[in-house]
Design a protein around this motif. Structure first.
Motif, PDB file in Angstrom:
ATOM      1  N   ARG A 193       0.826  -1.239   0.141  1.00 33.43           N
ATOM      2  CA  ARG A 193      -0.033  -0.007   0.062  1.00 33.43           C
ATOM      3  C   ARG A 193       0.871   1.346   0.119  1.00 33.43           C
ATOM      4  O   ARG A 193       0.588   2.289  -0.715  1.00 33.43           O
ATOM      5  CB  ARG A 193      -0.774   0.090   1.283  1.00 33.43           C
ATOM      6  N   ASP A 210      -2.254  -3.706  -8.460  1.00 38.40           N
ATOM      7  CA  ASP A 210      -3.670  -3.862  -7.897  1.00 38.40           C
ATOM      8  C   ASP A 210      -4.271  -2.297  -7.764  1.00 38.40           C
ATOM      9  O   ASP A 210      -4.354  -1.999  -6.839  1.00 38.40           O
ATOM     10  CB  ASP A 210      -3.970  -4.807  -6.872  1.00 38.40           C
ATOM     11  N   HIS A 211      -4.917  -1.749  -8.728  1.00 37.95           N
ATOM     12  CA  HIS A 211      -5.202  -0.465  -8.549  1.00 37.95           C
ATOM     13  C   HIS A 211      -6.393  -0.435  -7.580  1.00 37.95           C
ATOM     14  O   HIS A 211      -6.799   0.648  -7.056  1.00 37.95           O
ATOM     15  CB  HIS A 211      -5.700   0.209 -10.081  1.00 37.95           C
ATOM     16  N   ASP A 212      -7.386  -1.329  -7.610  1.00 38.13           N
ATOM     17  CA  ASP A 212      -8.529  -1.250  -6.862  1.00 38.13           C
ATOM     18  C   ASP A 212      -8.101  -1.530  -5.340  1.00 38.13           C
ATOM     19  O   ASP A 212      -8.979  -0.726  -4.811  1.00 38.13           O
ATOM     20  CB  ASP A 212      -9.347  -2.526  -7.324  1.00 38.13           C
ATOM     21  N   GLU A 220      -2.461   1.430   6.642  1.00 38.25           N
ATOM     22  CA  GLU A 220      -1.701   2.806   6.361  1.00 38.25           C
ATOM     23  C   GLU A 220      -0.590   2.826   7.480  1.00 38.25           C
ATOM     24  O   GLU A 220       0.062   4.065   7.734  1.00 38.25           O
ATOM     25  CB  GLU A 220      -2.746   4.005   6.614  1.00 38.25           C
ATOM     26  N   GLU A 231       1.106  -1.925  -4.755  1.00 36.33           N
ATOM     27  CA  GLU A 231       2.173  -2.093  -5.671  1.00 36.33           C
ATOM     28  C   GLU A 231       2.904  -3.130  -5.500  1.00 36.33           C
ATOM     29  O   GLU A 231       3.469  -3.477  -4.304  1.00 36.33           O
ATOM     30  CB  GLU A 231       3.074  -0.963  -5.750  1.00 36.33           C
ATOM     31  N   ARG A 274      -5.351  -0.625  -4.294  1.00 38.09           N
ATOM     32  CA  ARG A 274      -4.142   0.289  -4.015  1.00 38.09           C
ATOM     33  C   ARG A 274      -2.983  -0.522  -3.602  1.00 38.09           C
ATOM     34  O   ARG A 274      -2.416   0.090  -2.372  1.00 38.09           O
ATOM     35  CB  ARG A 274      -4.515   1.426  -3.259  1.00 38.09           C
ATOM     36  N   TYR A 318       2.410   1.647  -3.261  1.00 36.20           N
ATOM     37  CA  TYR A 318       1.312   2.096  -4.312  1.00 36.20           C
ATOM     38  C   TYR A 318       1.459   3.549  -4.224  1.00 36.20           C
ATOM     39  O   TYR A 318       1.124   4.223  -5.204  1.00 36.20           O
ATOM     40  CB  TYR A 318       0.137   1.473  -4.177  1.00 36.20           C
ATOM     41  N   THR A 319       1.201   4.254  -2.806  1.00 36.90           N
ATOM     42  CA  THR A 319       1.064   5.507  -2.628  1.00 36.90           C
ATOM     43  C   THR A 319       2.431   6.281  -3.320  1.00 36.90           C
ATOM     44  O   THR A 319       2.111   7.266  -3.997  1.00 36.90           O
ATOM     45  CB  THR A 319       1.062   5.761  -1.275  1.00 36.90           C
ATOM     46  N   GLU A 342       0.878   6.402  -7.300  1.00 39.13           N
ATOM     47  CA  GLU A 342       0.066   7.494  -7.239  1.00 39.13           C
ATOM     48  C   GLU A 342       0.854   8.895  -7.239  1.00 39.13           C
ATOM     49  O   GLU A 342       0.494   9.838  -7.981  1.00 39.13           O
ATOM     50  CB  GLU A 342      -0.626   7.560  -6.089  1.00 39.13           C
ATOM     51  N   ASP A 374       3.698   1.630 -12.996  1.00 42.79           N
ATOM     52  CA  ASP A 374       2.552   0.456 -13.200  1.00 42.79           C
ATOM     53  C   ASP A 374       3.087  -0.559 -13.464  1.00 42.79           C
ATOM     54  O   ASP A 374       4.559  -0.752 -13.320  1.00 42.79           O
ATOM     55  CB  ASP A 374       1.692   1.196 -14.496  1.00 42.79           C
TER      56      ASP A 374
END
Length: 257
Positions: A23, A41-43, A71, A47, A45, A26-27, A31, A36
């Motif tokens: 997570r 998994d974009h849904d 988080e 990476e 969030r 991904y952030t 983001e 990419d």
């Protein structure tokens, strides 16, 4: 509450810990930096990639954050000791670099990657804590060579000309440790003659973590690698603990950058 007292450091222990690291990645990488990949998994969030299961994941945890939200991990490092590889296994970096010189060295290797810190914790002590824990990991396992790809954001070479040329002229690895970027993404780094280099401009465009490795005596391989999927221009950093000066070794073993 002092910043130091809110942090906990440990290796990921379970699937939840790994998802929290993914997570954070991904952030930062997706983001913030536009990366990419086929397993992102974009849904959810997250990476992630096919290497996650064999790496150790060093986590910096903000104990004030709820673990259930994924988080709580605010800093991460991905670590792969060479003795973890099964026969025929490969390092992540081998998708971009020929690591034959390192593999044939017969020495204990550690691949580093996916280093990131949450935006809320940059400029504080977060990276210091991660570096300290990394030093402990290296010392406990008697690692001799650290390596991994480090990235410049973006794939346009013009803004990176000074930095890449400076790395080539001043930090190129000696032949026994000189890995080579693979031809499919190869970008030459000797883009300027040494006389045309501007150190200030080169350093200004070089990421802070990369400069930290260089201050510790790190080298770069031959050529950069353009990673369009991750929206980065990568160099392979190599650090031989035996070649560190005493000053560099003292900084490293005390976790200072």
């Amino acid at each position: 509450m002092a910043e130091e007292s809110v942090f906990a450091l440990r290796l990921a222990r379970d699937a939840r810990d790994l998802r929290a690291a993914q997570r954070l990645r991904y952030t930062v990488f997706v983001e913030e930096l536009g990366a990419d990949g086929p397993l992102v998994d974009h849904d959810a969030r997250l990476e992630r990639d096919e290497f996650d299961d064999i790496f150790d994941h060093l986590l910096l945890i903000d104990t004030r954050r709820d673990p259930a939200t994924l988080e709580d991990v605010v800093g991460a490092y991905r670590l792969l000791p060479s003795d973890r590889l099964a026969a025929g296994g490969r390092f992540y970096s081998e998708g971009e670099y020929d690591l034959t010189p390192l593999r044939q060295s017969g020495r204990k290797l550690l691949e580093l990657g996916r280093s990131c810190v949450h935006p809320d914790h940059r400029g504080g002590t977060a990276m210091f804590h991660l570096w300290n824990a990394l030093a402990d990991y290296v010392l406990e396992r008697e690692i001799e060579i650290l390596f991994g790809v480090a990235s410049f954001h973006g794939t346009e070479i013009a803004p990176l000309t000074q930095s890449l040329a400076w790395l080539h002229h001043h930090h190129l690895a000696p032949p026994p440790l000189r890995v080579w970027a693979r031809p499919e993404g190869f970008q030459r780094m000797d883009l300027l003659p040494e006389a045309a280099l501007d150190r200030r401009a080169a350093m200004a465009a070089t990421p802070a973590l990369m400069k930290a490795y260089l201050r510790l005596g790190g080298f770069v391989g031959e050529g950069a690698f353009i990673d369009h999927a991750f929206n980065t221009t990568d160099v392979c950093l190599v650090m031989d603990t035996a070649r560190m000066s005493e000053r560099h070794r003292d900084f490293y073993t005390r976790g200072r950058v």
